[in-house]
Structure formats: structure tokens, C-alpha cells
Design an enzyme around this catalytic site. Structure first.
Site, PDB file in Angstrom:
ATOM      1  CG  ASP A   1      -1.737   0.705   1.419  1.00 24.53           C
ATOM      2  OD1 ASP A   1      -1.902   1.751   0.369  1.00 24.53           O
ATOM      3  OD2 ASP A   1      -2.738   1.181   2.657  1.00 24.53           O
TER       4      ASP A   1
ATOM      5  CG  HIS B   1      -5.091   3.832   2.594  1.00 20.85           C
ATOM      6  ND1 HIS B   1      -5.062   2.579   2.203  1.00 20.85           N
ATOM      7  CD2 HIS B   1      -6.628   4.601   2.580  1.00 20.85           C
ATOM      8  CE1 HIS B   1      -6.056   2.615   1.551  1.00 20.85           C
ATOM      9  NE2 HIS B   1      -6.528   2.835   2.343  1.00 20.85           N
TER      10      HIS B   1
HETATM   11 ZN   LIG Z   1      -9.517  -0.708   2.436  1.00 20.22          ZN
END
Ligand SMILES: [Zn+2]
Length: 550
Positions: free
Chosen positions: A192, A366
Site C-alpha cells: 500500500d 492507510h
Molecule cells: Zn481498504
């Protein structure tokens, strides 16, 4: 056995959504995630995009076998493509942790699709792929990273995550398994990268809980909370905050009701006894004793929130003294809707809190830069690939890796159909595959699509017809043969004539003129086709169209 592992991104490389990655070793493949993408300005007047799976369809013809689709977690940009893609990949099972599967099942049930889904506890073997699920924290419970061990190398697939050290469900990231994977050797880390531009570490989801509690405390009459229906943690927070201030919870909107039911059955949402009350039972109750959790946080037309804001909801009337908290990350393409929603609520006299008015209401799911660096330190891969971000996020991620001592050449920036190969611990660029834009209508998102409104039993009985339309953007016309896929409606082989008639009907509907708005053309085509099929067969299968830009 072939010792070359191919890595083929079908979506999610160079873009935030639409995640889908294929790993291929010899004749065997697995795919990780199957998401939807949200619209961009230049899309063809249609609502959403899905990964282009023509690579998988082509390789199937060459004898390759997709052994399964593995889901990392239940967000729409990781599972939302399933209803459109599973019919084109028959008999491919879906694997994942229990919550992701439960949310996916809700989604594909709406489309009358069946799949032998299998819950994975921590390990799974699929042909030459040995998989290990590693628990991570994100903005919803039960999220996983996937360690993929093969004879050609070891890959750590690190989809959406942040290191939340005080997660709402007290299930922290499995740091030990991460470190163990790292110490045993990982060739390649996919990570990510969406929030890499933000310094430090992402705050815990728990900081949101305090913010929501403060909002409830400030509310005189009804407290209304709206979020994406897959935001299980945020729904839990609203439930907790309601309990703290003695408000009973009213779930409004089918997607929220379904997801809360599924998540609480599995223990991912904790509900005290009698904390819920049905919307049709609230008459006569004091507004200050109620907390509404409503679907439609993007202001989608027809959603519960949209109807309430425009004064058209049967049970929820917005008045002065009420407070609405909108807890959703802005999604490109929906800004206008959300802005209109806020205006409509203000006009009804409500107080409205949203991320721009309250800093504490905006915590990313995130990882910020330090979260991302920590993952890379634990995994210690030879190569890194940032995923789930735009080009600028990938480039910033590469900078971070260089700061950590990596050679720039060890960080691969994917995009444009670039594939990779891994063998003998070396990562190389592979062939480029052609990746087209594939658009579908917005049934996957929001609360009320026509699918939801339909009697699901009727639909399950009548099956579905998928119309795949090749579109030429430049000349604004059909760009090739229309393809018809049917599931549970007629067997294509036994009804070739009917399929040909359907193709002709679709062509007729689209007409010979230039198509200026594909969204409009598609809806008209679906309507015409529904009538046409009913006339011939007296059945009303669900009609889905997929527009592929060629
Ligand atoms: Zn997600």
C-alpha cells in the site's frame, strides 16, 4: 515445473482502486482481490470500472488454470468487481477471511450469483502456491496481508493497512508473523502507498471514536451517522457512542442492515441486547433517545440518506436540533453529490459535521510514511512495488525506499499493463499486456440499485444476462462483436438462436448514430433488451452490461 513466476497487475497499479493482481507459475494462476474503480472525469458517462480480465480469459484458452481469487479485505475497491467478473470466470472459488467473504456474499447474492466461497483461517495451499494470511489493521476488521511462497520466490502482498496499535476490536497487526516472514526471506514486497505523502504514523481509528462521542454529546435531538456500508469499524463506533449516551440504534438502508447483520453474526460488530430498534417502531420515541446509522454517505440518489435529506424518507424526518455526521472519505466523482447532500441537510435545519469541519473525523485507514517504512523494515524484501496509489504516490514511495537505503532500481513502478517475472531471486520486466478500460453501471456501490429493489427470488429464478459491448471512444461507435454471457437463464449452447437475436437487438438499440453518452445508451439498451427478452421467453433475467473500451 516452471521456475518463473509472473506477476500481472490487472488493476490497482498506478491507480487507487480496482485492485486485482494475478500471480502465475507454469499453468497455474491465483488472483488477489477483485475490486471496482470509481469514475474519472474522462470516463464514458458511466459509473464504475472493473479490472480487465481478458488476460485470464485468453490464458484459459491456452490451458492455464485460475485456482482461486483471494480477498485481502471487504472494501469495495477489493471485492466490488466480483459480481461482474465471477460470471466470466465460472467455477473459480473465492477465498478470504470470514468478514470479507460475508460482505462479498451479500454483494453477489444481490446478483443471484453462487460461488463456493471458502474461509481461510491462516494457511492455504493452491497448486504450487503456498499462502499464509497475516492479520493487519486498517479501517475495518479482519483484514489480511498474503505471504505467497512458490518455488520461484517469495512475495509479500501488502494490500491496504496501517499499524493501529490500539485497534477498536483489540486485534492488533500480527507483527510476529511479519517479522518471521522477513527473517526467512522475502524477494518482493507489494505495499500500500496511498498515504506515503503524510509524515509520521497514521492515528488510531480509536481517535475517531472520541470525535464521534463528542458529536453525540453535542446533539440535542436525533443523532444521524452515515458512512459507507462496508465501514464496519465506523458503524461499530457509532453503536458504541450511542450506547454511551443511552440512544437506541436504528439501521436505515438495506446495505447497512445486511452488512451489520453479517458482521455481527461473525462477531465483528458487537451489539448489546436491545440496542437496535426497527425504523417502523420509533414512532412516539423521544428524538434524543435515538441514533440513526444510515446508508448513502456519498449522497447517491435514491439512498436512505438522500431521501431523508430531501424530506422524502418515511421514517426519518430531519429537523432543527438534529445532527448529521458524514463519515466517509471523499471519492472522486462523488464530490458534487456529497456537497448537495450537505446543502440539503442544512436546508432542513440540521447541524452537519463532515471531515472538512472536523479534523478528528478524518483518520485514514492507510498507513502514513512511517507505517509504510515499518512494514518494509519488517519484511526486508529485495524488491519493492508500491500498489494502490497514483503515480505520484508510487514515486514518493520510491523516494522513501531510497531514504531507507534501497537502490532506486529495486523499486518498480508499475502501470500501463507492465508485467514482471521473478526467478532465482531476480525481478525483471516481463511483457506488456493490453489493458483496456472496462466500465459497468453503479450497482455495486450505494444503497438502492435496481438489483436491490428487485425481488431477489424472481431474479434467482430468471438468471442473468451479461452483455459485453466493445466501444470505440474515438469514433463513438461500437468497436467489434458484442458478446453475450448468460448464467441460469439459458444455456448458450442450447439457445444459440436466442443469443444471436439478443445480439441483434442490442445492436439495434444502440443504433447507427454516434453514441455521445454511453451511460445513457447503455441504460436504454438494457431497458429495450429486458422488454425483448420478456416478449420471447416471458422471463426477466437481470441484465448487466459491461462496456470495454477498444
Ligand atoms: Zn481498504
Amino acid at each position: 515445473m516452471s521456475e518463473v513466476l509472473k506477476i500481472i497487475p490487472l488493476g490497482g497499479a498506478g491507480e487507487v482502486n480496482r485492485n486485482m493482481y494475478v500471480y502465475e507459475l507454469g499453468d497455474f494462476q491465483i488472483a488477489v482481490d477483485c475490486g471496482i474503480g470509481f469514475p474519472r472525469e474522462e470516463s464514458l458517462g458511466v459509473d464504475m470500472s472493473i479490472p480487465d480480465i481478458s488476460y485470464l480469459e485468453e490464458s484459459k484458452k491456452k490451458g492455464k488454470q485460475l485456482l482461486g481469487i483471494i480477498l485481502t479485505h471487504g472494501h469495495m475497491d477489493h471485492i466490488g468487481g466480483l459480481p461482474y467478473i465471477l460470471p466470466r470466470l465460472p467455477k473459480v472459488p473465492v477465498y478470504g477471511a470470514s468478514l470479507a467473504l460475508a460482505l462479498s456474499k451479500n454483494k453477489i447474492d444481490e446478483f443471484g450469483i453462487k460461488n463456493p466461497m471458502k474461509v481461510v483461517e491462516d494457511k492455504l495451499r493452491l497448486g504450487p502456491f503456498e499462502l499464509e494470511f497475516i492479520h493487519v489493521t486498517h479501517s475495518m476488521p479482519d483484514c489480511k496481508h498474503v505471504l505467497i511462497k512458490t518455488s520461484a520466490g517469495v512475495i509479500y502482498h501488502g494490500a491496504d493497512f496501517k499499524f493501529d496499535l490500539t485497534p477498536l476490536d483489540n486485534k492488533p497487526t500480527d507483527l510476529i508473523s511479519m517479522a518471521r516472514a522477513g527473517s526467512r526471506g522475502v524477494d518482493l514486497l507489494l505495499s500500500d502507498c496511498l498515504r506515503v505523502e503524510n509524515p509520521g504514523m497514521t492515528p488510531s481509528e480509536k481517535t475517531l471514536l472520541e470525535a464521534i462521542e463528542t458529536e453525540v454529546r453535542k446533539t440535542r435531538d436525533k443523532f444521524i451517522f452515515t458512512t459507507m456500508s462496508s465501514s464496519i469499524s465506523r458503524i461499530q463506533m457509532a453503536i458504541n457512542a450511542a450506547a454511551k449516551y443511552n440512544r437506541r440504534v436504528v439501521l436505515v438502508g438495506r446495505s447497512i442492515e445486511q452488512n451489520v447483520e453479517a458482521a455481527s453474526k461473525l462477531g465483528f460488530i458487537k451489539l448489546a441486547k436491545n440496542s437496535l430498534i426497527k425504523a417502523n417502531k420509533i414512532k412516539g420515541m423521544k428524538p434524543s433517545s435515538l441514533c440513526f446509522i444510515m446508508a448513502g454517505s456519498l449522497g447517491q440518489e435514491g439512498s436512505a440518506m438522500h431521501r431523508a435529506a430531501s424530506g422524502e424518507h418515511r421514517f426519518v424526518k430531519i429537523k432543527k436540533g438534529d445532527r448529521v455526521v458524514i463519515s466517509a472519505d471523499a471519492i472522486p466523482g462523488y464530490e458534487r453529490n456529497v456537497s448537495d447532500l450537505i446543502d440539503a441537510l442544512l436546508l432542513q435545519g440540521a447541524e452537519v459535521t463532515y471531515s472538512k469541519t472536523s479534523d478528528n473525523l478524518h483518520v485514514s485507514g492507510h498507513g502514513h510514511k512511517q507505517d509504510l517504512a515499518l512494514l518494509a523494515q519488517l519484511i526486508k524484501p529485495t524488491y519493492l512495488i508500491p500498489i494502490g496509489g497514483d503515480l505520484r504516490h508510487m514515486v514518493a514511495y520510491r523516494k522513501m525506499a531510497v531514504e531507507m537505503g534501497y537502490d532506486e532500481g529495486k523499486v518498480m513502478i508499475l502501470g500501463g499493463g507492465q508485467t514482471l517475472t521473478l526467478s532465482n531471486g531476480r525481478l525483471n520486466e516481463g511483457a506488456r499486456i493490453e489493458s483496456k478500460n472496462v466500465y459497468v453501471d453503479g450497482l455495486g456501490i450505494g444503497d438502492v440499485g435496481k438489483v436491490v429493489l428487485r425481488d431477489r427470488k424472481v431474479m434467482a429464478g430468471d438468471g442473468m444476462v451479461v452483455v459485453v459491448i466493445p466501444a470505440r471512444r474515438d469514433i463513438r461507435q461500437l468497436g467489434g462483436e458484442i458478446e453475450i454471457i448468460s448464467r441460469g437463464f439459458v444455456y448458450v449452447k442450447e439457445a444459440e438462436d436466442l443469443i444471436e437475436e439478443i445480439k441483434a437487438q442490442v445492436k439495434k438499440s444502440l443504433g447507427k448514430e454516434k453514441i455521445l453518452d454511453w451511460g445513457f445508451a447503455r441504460r436504454k439498451m438494457e431497458k429495450d433488451l429486458e422488454k425483448f427478452i420478456y416478449k420471447i421467453t416471458e422471463r426477466t433475467p437481470l441484465i448487466l452490461s459491461v462496456i470495454i473500451e477498444v
